[in-house]
Scaffold this motif. Structure first.
Motif, short mmCIF file in Angstrom:
data_model
loop_
_atom_site.label_atom_id
_atom_site.label_comp_id
_atom_site.label_asym_id
_atom_site.label_seq_id
_atom_site.Cartn_x
_atom_site.Cartn_y
_atom_site.Cartn_z
N ASP A 551 0.91 -1.29 0.16
CA ASP A 551 -0.12 0.14 0.01
C ASP A 551 0.85 1.28 -0.06
O ASP A 551 1.40 1.67 0.94
N TRP A 593 -1.73 1.24 -15.47
CA TRP A 593 -2.04 0.92 -13.97
C TRP A 593 -0.76 0.75 -13.37
O TRP A 593 -0.33 1.29 -12.63
N LEU A 597 1.39 3.26 -10.73
CA LEU A 597 1.78 2.72 -9.45
C LEU A 597 3.25 3.23 -9.12
O LEU A 597 3.61 3.91 -8.14
N GLN A 721 -7.46 -4.16 -10.94
CA GLN A 721 -6.28 -4.04 -10.68
C GLN A 721 -5.95 -3.65 -9.24
O GLN A 721 -4.97 -3.73 -8.79
N ASP A 722 -6.89 -3.10 -8.69
CA ASP A 722 -6.81 -2.63 -7.32
C ASP A 722 -8.26 -2.40 -6.69
O ASP A 722 -9.27 -2.05 -7.41
N GLN A 724 -10.30 -1.11 -3.00
CA GLN A 724 -10.27 -0.18 -1.92
C GLN A 724 -11.61 -0.73 -0.96
O GLN A 724 -12.51 -0.09 -1.65
N LYS A 830 -4.93 -5.43 -3.24
CA LYS A 830 -4.00 -4.95 -4.19
C LYS A 830 -3.76 -6.14 -4.96
O LYS A 830 -3.18 -7.28 -4.58
#
Length: 874
Positions: A551, A593, A597, A721-722, A724, A830
C-alpha cells in the motif's frame, strides 16, 4: 521396419479400395520415423517421407486409372516439391491441365482427392490450367515460389514442361523482382514475431532464423541461377563451401527438432509451445529432467537460429548486390581500410580483425558514425571469423579491451546501432564471460516473453530511448532523469548485469551484485560508482515489488522504501531501470495502471527524501490539497457544502491521499445523489482515472459482497487492478475498484459499462455467489507450475496477507469467499497478475477489527489452501 520395406508394402497393394492396407502402411511410416529419429540421418527421414508419399500417390494414380486422362499432370509443389516432407506437413499438390477439363475428368480428380483424405493424408490441393496457374503466379509471390520448386509426380510430362517453360521465360518474375518480393516478405514475417527468434515459444519455421530464412536463401538462388543443388551455388560463388556446410548443418538441426515436434503433437505444429517442450526434449535425447532438459535443448536451438540469421543476412545481401547490380550511390572513407557504402560498413583488409582490441575499436568507430545503418556482407564474414578465432580467455582480461569497453558504455551513441550489432553478432559474450550463460536461457513463466539475453537487450534499448527527444512526451520523467545523470553509463552497466546471474542456483540479484564487484575491480571503477551499480543490481526488483504489492499510500511503507533507497540519485536510477525492465519483459503486460503505481511511488518517495528520512512521512499537505480542489469541483457542480462535509466526516483521511480531486468529486456526487430507496449504489466511470475504469459501490455492507463482484467481473473477462474497501463511521461500505479488460484495455463503451453494471446489480440482489464462472484455464497455464504460497504480516493493528497462486478463473472470488467462511473482514485488496501468477495482497482483520491471532491465521491458511488447490486442479 525400413523405408524399403514400406515402399515394397505400397507396391504390393493392388486395389485402391483396400483402405485398411493403405492406412496400415501410413501408420507404419510414422512408427518408422519415430523409431529412427535419433539414430538415422535426418535428411534420410525427411527425404524418405517425401519418397514414401510419392510412391503412394503414383501407385494410386496408376490403380485408379488417372493416367488415362490426357494432358493432366499431378505436381508436387511447395516444400513437398523440394522433396522434403515432415511427418505431418501439408502434402501440397497441383492438378495441372493444358486447356480445359471434361466432366469425367473433374469427377475423377474429385474422387482421387477424396480418397487421399480418406487415407488420412494432410493434403493441400489446387486444380488449375496452365494459363490460370501462370496468372495467379504473376500476382502472388507465394504461388510463384511454390511453382519454382514444383516437380512432376505422374501424368502428362508435356503439360508440366509447358509450365516449366513459362516459369523460366521473361514473362514470369524477373530475378530482381522476385528477390525484392522475397526480401519484403521476410521483413513482414520477422515483424510478426517482434523481430526476434528469442521468444519462449518460438516458431521453428517462421521465426527469424527459422527454416523459412534458409528456404528464402535457396529460393532466390534457384530463381536466378536455376541451381537446385548447394554445390552449384558454391560453383557460382554465391556461398563458400564452409558457409554451405554450416547452412546445411543448421537446417538438419531444425529439421530434427521440427520432426520431433510433429511426432509429439501429432499434427503440423511448428510452434515449440510449452505444452510440447519437455516431450520434444526427451524424444531428442536431452533427458527427462524437466526444465533442465528443455533449457539445454532451447539453448541449442537459439544458437542455431542465430547462426542462420547471420548467414541469411550475409547471403541475401551478397545476392542482392549481384542481382540488383546497383551501383553504390555514396561512398565515404572512415579509415584506411574501412568505407561506408550507402550506410553499410565494408572492410577491405581481410586481416583487419587481428586482435580482440580491433573488434572493440570497430564498434567504437560505429558509435562515432551515426550514419552507419549496418554491416556489409564482407564485414559480417570477417567478424564471424574473428569471433570464432578469439575463443580463449574473455576479452575483458585484456586492459586495452577494458578501456574500449568503458568508452563504449559512456558513448552517447553506442546504444543505438553499435549495441544492436554487438548483441546480434554475439560479441558481448566474447567480452564478458557471464553473459554467455544467459544467451538463449529460457524463463519458464508467462511473465517473460523472451530469453534472458533478449530481455536484457530490450531493456537497454528502452533506457537508451529515454534519452532521445522522442521520449520527452511519452516518458517525460525518465527523459529528464536520463538527461540529468552525470554518468548514464552506470545505469547501462547495471542493466547489463541485472539478470546476468539467472540460472545459477541462488538469488540472481545477490549473485549479480557479486559479479558487479568483480567487474568494478577489474575495470578499476570509482568506488562510489561501483557501489551504485552493485546496489542497483541487487535491488532492481525492489521498486516494482513495493509498487505492485504494498500500500504505497501507507506512510510506513513509503518511509521503509525511502530508507532502502537512501537518496534521490539512487531513486532516479532505480526508477528508470524499473520502468525499462517491466516494459522489456512482455509487450502485453505493461499498462497505464502499472505506470501509475510506479509514478506515485516515485513522487511520494522523492517527497519523503526531500523532507528528510529522520522525519515522519507527512501526507497532510496532500490531504488538504485534494480536499480543497475536490470541494471546488463539487461546488461548481451545485452540490451543497454542508452535505459534502457531512459525507466526508464519515471517511478516513487516507481516502483523500489515495484519490485525485477529480475522483473524489465523482465519488461524492454519486453518493450524495444516490437513490434513497436503494440499498446499494453501483456506478462505473472511465474518465476519472487515467490507469483504468473505476467501479464505485456504496451502501449497506454484506459479507460476500466482494466475492460477488469479483465473480461477475471475472466472468465478463475483466480484471481487478486495485480495490479499496472502506467502512465508513456509520457502518456503510464504500468500495472503489480499478478494472480493465484482461487485454489491458479500458472499458470505454457505454453499452458495455451499462451491461456490466446491470450484471453486478443482479448478482448483488442475491444472498450468495450464484454466478457460475465459464472462463477456462488457458492452454499455456496448464503446463506451468505455480504452487500456492501464503504469508502473513502484522505491521500494525491489521494483518497483511500475501497470496501467490496460479491465476485461475474465479481466483479472486474464491479467495474472498474464504474470508467469509473464516469470519474475516477485508479492508483493502491489491491485485497483481504477473504472467501466469497472481500475487495479491489483502489487508484484513478479525471481527473485532484487530489483527488476526495465530489460531485465526492457521485456520484461514487451511481454508485457503484447500480451496485454491481444488481450483487449480480443475
Amino acid at each position: 521396419m525400413t523405408l524399403e520395406q514400406l515402399l515394397d508394402d505400397i507396391r504390393q497393394i493392388d486395389d485402391p479400395n483396400k483402405i485398411k492396407e493403405w492406412k496400415a502402411v501410413i501408420k507404419n511410416s510414422y512408427e518408422w520415423l519415430d523409431a529412427e529419429l535419433l539414430s538415422a540421418e535426418i535428411s534420410d527421414l525427411i527425404l524418405g517421407r517425401a519418397t514414401l508419399v510419392d510412391t503412394i500417390l503414383q501407385r494410386l494414380w496408376e490403380l485408379t486409372g488417372m493416367s488415362q486422362h490426357k494432358g493432366l499432370s499431378l505436381l508436387a509443389v511447395g516444400g513437398y516439391g523440394r522433396g522434403h516432407l515432415q511427418p505431418h506437413s501439408d502434402i501440397d499438390l497441383l492438378f495441372l491441365y493444358a486447356k480445359r477439363l471434361s466432366s469425367p475428368q473433374k469427377a475423377d480428380i474429385s474422387e482421387f482427392i477424396t480418397r487421399l483424405w480418406d487415407l488420412g493424408l494432410d493434403i493441400g490441393q489446387s486444380v488449375r490450367s496452365v494459363k490460370e496457374t501462370m496468372s495467379q503466379a504473376k500476382d502472388d509471390i507465394t504461388v510463384a515460389t511454390n511453382l519454382i520448386e514444383s516437380r512432376l509426380l505422374c501424368g502428362c510430362s508435356a503439360t508440366f514442361d509447358k509450365l516449366q517453360e513459362l516459369i523460366n521465360s521473361r514473362k514470369f518474375w524477373s530475378s530482381k523482382n522476385f528477390y525484392l518480393a522475397k526480401v519484403e516478405e521476410q521483413k513482414e514475417r520477422h515483424a510478426k514475431h517482434f523481430g526476434t527468434a528469442y521468444n519462449l515459444e518460438p516458431n521453428i519455421k517462421e521465426n527469424p532464423g527459422g527454416l523459412r530464412d534458409i528456404q528464402t536463401i535457396g529460393w532466390v538462388a534457384k530463381k536466378h541461377y536455376a541451381a537446385f543443388d548447394g554445390k552449384e551455388l558454391v560453383e557460382h560463388g554465391y556461398v563458400s563451401p564452409e558457409e554451405l556446410q554450416e547452412l546445411v548443418a543448421c537446417r538438419y538441426k531444425l529439421w530434427r527438432l521440427r520432426c520431433a515436434l510433429h511426432l509429439v503433437s501429432g499434427r503440423s505444429e511448428n510452434r515449440l509451445l510449452f505444452d510440447y517442450q519437455s516431450a520434444v526434449a526427451k524424444k531428442l535425447g536431452y533427458g527427462d529432467e524437466g526444465k533442465k532438459s528443455v533449457e539445454t535443448m532451447m539453448k541449442s536451438f537459439f544458437r542455431t537460429v542465430r547462426q542462420i540469421s547471420e548467414l541469411n543476412e550475409m547471403l541475401l545481401q551478397r545476392f542482392g548486390q549481384r542481382i540488383l547490380d546497383n551501383k553504390v550511390k555514396r561512398t565515404q572513407q572512415i579509415e584506411a581500410d574501412i568505407f561506408l557504402e550507402d550506410g553499410l560498413i565494408t572492410i577491405t583488409d581481410p586481416l583487419y580483425f587481428e586482435t580482440p582490441r580491433r573488434v572493440m575499436k570497430f564498434f567504437l568507430m560505429i558509435a562515432n558514425n551515426p550514419e552507419v545503418k549496418g554491416l556489409h556482407s564482407n564485414t559480417i564474414k570477417l567478424l564471424r571469423s574473428a569471433r570464432r578465432t578469439f575463443t580463449g580467455e574473455p576479452w575483458q582480461e585484456q586492459p586495452a579491451c577494458r578501456q574500449l569497453f568503458l568508452e563504449l558504455m559512456a558513448h552517447p551513441n553506442f546504444f543505438n546501432t553499435a549495441w544492436d550489432l554487438m548483441h546480434k553478432h554475439s560479441i558481448l559474450q566474447s567480452y564478458l564471460a557471464p553473459w554467455g550463460n544467459i544467451v538463449g536461457m529460457m524463463q519458464f513463466d508467462l511473465f517473460h516473453a523472451y530469453t534472458v539475453d533478449e530481455h536484457t537487450h530490450r531493456l537497454i534499448k528502452n533506457i537508451y530511448q529515454y534519452s532521445l527527444p522522442s521520449a520527452k512526451e511519452k516518458f517525460p520523467r525518465c527523459h529528464r532523469i536520463m538527461n540529468n545523470l552525470d554518468k548514464p553509463e552506470l545505469l547501462f552497466i547495471a542493466a547489463i548485469f541485472h539478470d546476468i546471474a539467472k540460472g545459477r542456483n541462488g538469488d540472481h540479484s545477490v549473485l549479480g551484485a557479486e559479479d558487479v564487484r568483480v567487474f568494478s575491480r577489474l575495470h578499476q571503477l570509482d568506488e562510489h560508482d561501483g557501489q551504485l551499480i552493485e546496489w542497483l543490481v541487487e535491488n532492481h526488483l525492489l521498486m516494482s515489488v513495493v509498487a505492485q504489492r504494498r500500500d504505497i499510500y501507507d506512510p510506513d511503507v513509503i518511509h521503509e522504501f525511502a530508507t532502502a533507497v537512501r537518496n534521490k540519485n539512487q531513486l532516479n536510477h532505480l526508477y528508470a531501470l524499473t520502468l525499462a525492465d517491466i516494459r522489456a519483459t512482455n509487450d502485453n503486460l505493461w499498462n497505464d495502471w502499472k505506470a501509475s503505481l510506479l509514478r506515485e511511488l516515485y513522487k511520494l518517495t522523492r517527497k519523503a527524501l526531500e523532507d528528510g528520512l529522520e522525519s515522519k512521512v507527512d501526507l497532510e499537505s496532500r490531504i488538504n490539497k485534494h480536499r480543497k480542489e475536490a470541494l471546488e469541483l463539487l461546488l461548481a457542480q451545485g452540490e451543497n457544502e454542508d452535505a459534502v462535509s457531512a459525507l466526508w466526516k464519515q471517511i478516513g483521511d487516507k481516502y483523500f491521499v489515495r484519490y485525485t480531486p477529480k475522483q473524489i468529486a465523482w465519488h461524492s456526487t454519486k453518493i450524495l445523489n444516490k437513490d434513497p430507496n436503494s440499498d446499494l449504489l453501483v456506478s462505473l466511470n472511465d474518465n476519472t482515472h487515467r490507469a483504468g475504469t473505476e467501479l464505485l459501490i456504496y451502501g449497506k455492507n454484506r459479507p460476500s459482497l466482494f466475492a460477488q463482484v469479483a465473480s461477475v467481473l471475472d466472468s465478463r473477462n475483466c480484471s481487478i487492478q486495485d480495490a479499496q474497501i472502506i467502512t465508513n463511521n456509520d457502518g456503510s461500505i464504500f468500495d472503489v475498484f480499478t478494472i480493465l479488460h484482461h487485454d489491458n484495455a479500458r472499458i470505454s463503451d457505454l453499452d458495455v459499462q451499462q451491461n456490466l453494471k446491470q450484471a453486478i446489480v443482479t448478482q448483488l440482489e442475491k444472498k450468495t455467489v450464484e454466478h457460475l464462472n465459464t472462463r477456462k484455464l488457458s492452454r499455456r497455464m496448464k503446463h506451468l507450475d505455480a504452487p500456492t504460497k501464503i504469508r502473513f504480516f502484522q505491521p500494525k493493528n491489521k494483518t497483511i496477507l500475501e497470496i501467490e497462486s496460479l491465476d485461475t478463473p474465479g481466483l479472486l472470488a474464491s479467495i474472498t469467499r474464504c474470508f467469509v467462511t473464516a469470519d474475516i473482514d477485508l479492508h483493502m485488496a491489491k491485485i497483481t497478475t504477473i504472467g501466469e501468477r497472481a500475487e495479491d495482497t489483502f489487508i484484513i482483520s478479525n471481527q473485532s477489527g484487530d489483527a488476526l491471532t495465530i489460531d485465526e491465521e492457521i485456520n484461514l491458511k487451511k481454508i485457503l489452501l484447500n480451496t485454491l488447490d481444488e481450483t487449480t486442479d480443475e
